[in-house]
Design an enzyme around this catalytic site. Structure first.
Site, PDB file in Angstrom:
ATOM      1  N   TRP A  21       0.929  -1.128   0.000  1.00 31.30           N
ATOM      2  CA  TRP A  21       0.000   0.000   0.000  1.00 31.30           C
ATOM      3  C   TRP A  21       0.965   1.172   0.000  1.00 31.30           C
ATOM      4  CZ3 TRP A  21      -4.503  -1.098  -1.699  1.00 31.30           C
ATOM      5  CH2 TRP A  21      -5.517  -1.779  -1.035  1.00 31.30           C
ATOM      6  N   HIS A  26      -1.202   3.772   3.145  1.00 28.40           N
ATOM      7  CA  HIS A  26      -0.916   3.625   4.581  1.00 28.40           C
ATOM      8  C   HIS A  26      -1.327   4.862   5.371  1.00 28.40           C
ATOM      9  CE1 HIS A  26       0.857  -0.312   4.916  1.00 28.40           C
ATOM     10  NE2 HIS A  26       1.522  -0.096   3.792  1.00 28.40           N
ATOM     11  N   ASP A  65       8.132   0.455   5.889  1.00 29.59           N
ATOM     12  CA  ASP A  65       8.612   0.242   4.516  1.00 29.59           C
ATOM     13  C   ASP A  65       9.992   0.847   4.292  1.00 29.59           C
ATOM     14  OD1 ASP A  65       6.646  -1.351   3.394  1.00 29.59           O
ATOM     15  OD2 ASP A  65       5.391   0.357   2.834  1.00 29.59           O
ATOM     16  N   ARG A  68      12.528  -1.542   6.306  1.00 32.42           N
ATOM     17  CA  ARG A  68      12.885  -2.833   5.694  1.00 32.42           C
ATOM     18  C   ARG A  68      13.944  -2.682   4.612  1.00 32.42           C
ATOM     19  NH1 ARG A  68       7.679  -4.869   2.172  1.00 32.42           N
ATOM     20  NH2 ARG A  68       9.126  -6.299   1.188  1.00 32.42           N
ATOM     21  N   HIS A  80       5.735  -8.205   6.312  1.00 31.32           N
ATOM     22  CA  HIS A  80       4.761  -7.353   5.609  1.00 31.32           C
ATOM     23  C   HIS A  80       3.674  -8.148   4.888  1.00 31.32           C
ATOM     24  CE1 HIS A  80       6.989  -3.364   5.856  1.00 31.32           C
ATOM     25  NE2 HIS A  80       7.869  -4.235   6.339  1.00 31.32           N
ATOM     26  N   HIS A 136       1.334  -0.030  10.500  1.00 33.95           N
ATOM     27  CA  HIS A 136       1.665  -0.423   9.126  1.00 33.95           C
ATOM     28  C   HIS A 136       1.067  -1.789   8.746  1.00 33.95           C
ATOM     29  CE1 HIS A 136       4.038  -0.116   5.440  1.00 33.95           C
ATOM     30  NE2 HIS A 136       4.191  -1.424   5.554  1.00 33.95           N
ATOM     31  N   ASP A 140      -1.174  -3.230   5.622  1.00 32.13           N
ATOM     32  CA  ASP A 140      -0.715  -4.217   4.627  1.00 32.13           C
ATOM     33  C   ASP A 140      -1.666  -5.410   4.499  1.00 32.13           C
ATOM     34  OD1 ASP A 140       1.573  -3.008   3.664  1.00 32.13           O
ATOM     35  OD2 ASP A 140       2.949  -4.103   4.984  1.00 32.13           O
ATOM     36  N   HIS A 146      -0.972  -8.866  -0.513  1.00 33.31           N
ATOM     37  CA  HIS A 146      -0.095  -9.115   0.638  1.00 33.31           C
ATOM     38  C   HIS A 146      -0.489 -10.403   1.349  1.00 33.31           C
ATOM     39  CE1 HIS A 146       2.552  -5.522   1.287  1.00 33.31           C
ATOM     40  NE2 HIS A 146       1.849  -5.182   0.227  1.00 33.31           N
ATOM     41  N   HIS A 169       1.386  -6.062  -8.437  1.00 33.45           N
ATOM     42  CA  HIS A 169       1.473  -5.722  -7.015  1.00 33.45           C
ATOM     43  C   HIS A 169       1.581  -4.211  -6.823  1.00 33.45           C
ATOM     44  CE1 HIS A 169       2.444  -6.852  -2.775  1.00 33.45           C
ATOM     45  NE2 HIS A 169       2.963  -5.633  -2.802  1.00 33.45           N
ATOM     46  N   ASP A 173      -0.809  -1.663  -4.794  1.00 37.50           N
ATOM     47  CA  ASP A 173      -0.261  -0.899  -3.663  1.00 37.50           C
ATOM     48  C   ASP A 173      -0.382   0.604  -3.885  1.00 37.50           C
ATOM     49  OD1 ASP A 173       0.663  -2.859  -1.958  1.00 37.50           O
ATOM     50  OD2 ASP A 173       2.766  -2.695  -2.562  1.00 37.50           O
TER      51      ASP A 173
HETATM   52 ZN   LIG Z   1       4.470  -2.994   4.099  1.00 38.11          ZN
END
Ligand SMILES: [Zn+2]
Ligand SMILES: *[C@@H]1O[C@H](CO)[C@@H](O)[C@H](O)[C@H]1NC(C)=O
Ligand SMILES: *[C@@H]1O[C@H](CO)[C@@H](O)[C@H](O)[C@H]1NC(C)=O
Length: 345
Positions: A21, A26, A65, A68, A80, A136, A140, A146, A169, A173
């Site tokens: 997302w 988010h 995000d 990571r 996630h 978060h 997700d 996801h 994807h 998102d």
């Molecule tokens: Zn995420």
């Protein structure tokens, strides 16, 4: 028709990196949640996050995000999503033991950070980390891709959207939400959230909203989060790829496919925000507001709390890596981040 060059788009400010997302989705989930937080929960969250602004949850909604992508945060990438190894569009389902993986997934992470955020023994910093992850991951988990292993959650399905080559994807998102809203700034998220709140409070979602949180209990976070994952995963068979992946590669996804998907995207963002508020209110009511009293009772009984604050008890039994998980491993690092794709949209 002459397409705008990537350079021209970048020059007028549409270049950006986003994943999972995108930041728009988010932040919108976070603003919807802020609307439904109780006063007590809101002031607790502001204190934990050291942010008394009117965007206290939206400001940190995409932190996970960014984290990571750092060396220190690489370990958290698998948190996630949950890679449901089902068979869309014929069969959609999520199975915790089969799909979570022994390094953890969104489900075990939600259980872990639900336990951690309300536990008084963690440092301020660790408590803030737990809250940032929860804000978060509850977002997700409502994104159908996801909750799907097929082609690494659609990252491996190359499609064309509105004249651009990208993957399914990232369209879910980021690019379909941004097409709807027309931007990705916090102000865009706020106005999208305001309209979703109106639908929840007195519009199209009013009747069904109670069912989005029905049965949710922080006492059994794995079961609650599995329900959210199964709910979103079902859309993979019905809305995301009802005719299989190849049917999505026959032409531009805009406007026909976009029109078929955008209602589900709005619904899922609204659900994420509504659930997040309820979840944080429950954590606050049952753990934070009563913490001093519980401490007192516990100490007077002289019982040490017997919690594993690393959440290992939430993980499923270890299993050999499946083909889908090996594919994910092979792709991690080259996928799942617009920055790394060098994508300009
Ligand atoms: Zn995420
Ligand atoms: C607090 O946590 C963040 C990650 O959430 C980390 O980068 C930072 O170094 C931590 N600070 C302290 C004082 O531990
Ligand atoms: C729980 O959170 C801590 C802190 O981020 C982390 O070290 C640990 O691996 C997590 N456990 C699970 C099962 O996700």
């Amino acid at each position: 028709m002459v397409a705008l060059s990537k350079f021209a788009l970048a020059a007028v400010g549409f270049a950006h990196g986003a994943s999972a997302w995108g930041s728009l989705g988010h932040a919108t989930v976070a603003y919807v949640a802020q609307h439904y937080l109780s006063e007590g929960t809101a002031s607790w969250a502001k204190e934990v996050l050291d942010d008394s602004s009117s965007s206290y949850l939206a400001n940190i909604a995409s932190w996970a995000d960014q984290y990571r992508l750092t060396d220190a945060g690489k370990w958290s990438a698998s948190l996630h999503y949950i890679d449901a190894e089902d068979d869309p569009p014929t069969t959609c389902n999520v199975d915790y033991a089969r799909d979570c993986g022994d390094s953890g997934c969104s489900i075990s992470a939600i259980a872990n950070y639900t336990q951690r955020v309300g536990d008084g023994r963690l440092s301020h910093n660790n408590t803030a980390e737990a809250l940032k992850f929860l804000v978060h991951f509850l977002g997700d988990i409502t994104q159908p891709l996801h909750d799907e292993a097929y082609e690494v959650g659609g990252n491996g399905i190359e499609v064309t959207f509105n004249g651009y080559s990208d993957n399914l994807h990232s369209d879910w998102d980021t690019y379909m939400p941004e097409k709807l809203v027309g931007g990705y700034a916090l102000a865009d998220a706020k106005s999208w959230a305001d309209s979703l709140v109106e639908e929840i409070t007195s519009g199209d979602y009013e009747a069904e909203a109670p069912s989005w949180i029905k049965g949710d209990t922080i006492g059994d976070a794995v079961t609650s989060a599995m329900r959210w994952a199964s709910d979103a995963n079902a859309f993979v068979c019905t809305v995301v790829m009802p005719g299989g992946a190849s049917a999505l590669q026959e032409g531009d996804l805009y406007p026909t496919y976009y029109n078929s998907a955008i209602g589900t995207i709005e619904l899922q963002i609204a659900k994420g925000g509504y659930r997040l508020a309820n979840w944080l209110n429950m954590i606050y009511n049952t753990k934070i507001a009563k913490r001093d009293l519980e401490r007192f009772v516990q100490e007077s009984r002289n019982e040490a709390p017997a919690l594993d604050l690393l959440g290992r008890n939430f993980l499923p039994e270890s299993r050999p890596l499946s083909r889908a998980k090996l594919a994910r491993e092979a792709m991690e690092g080259s996928c799942c981040s617009a920055e790394k794709r060098g994508h300009v949209h």
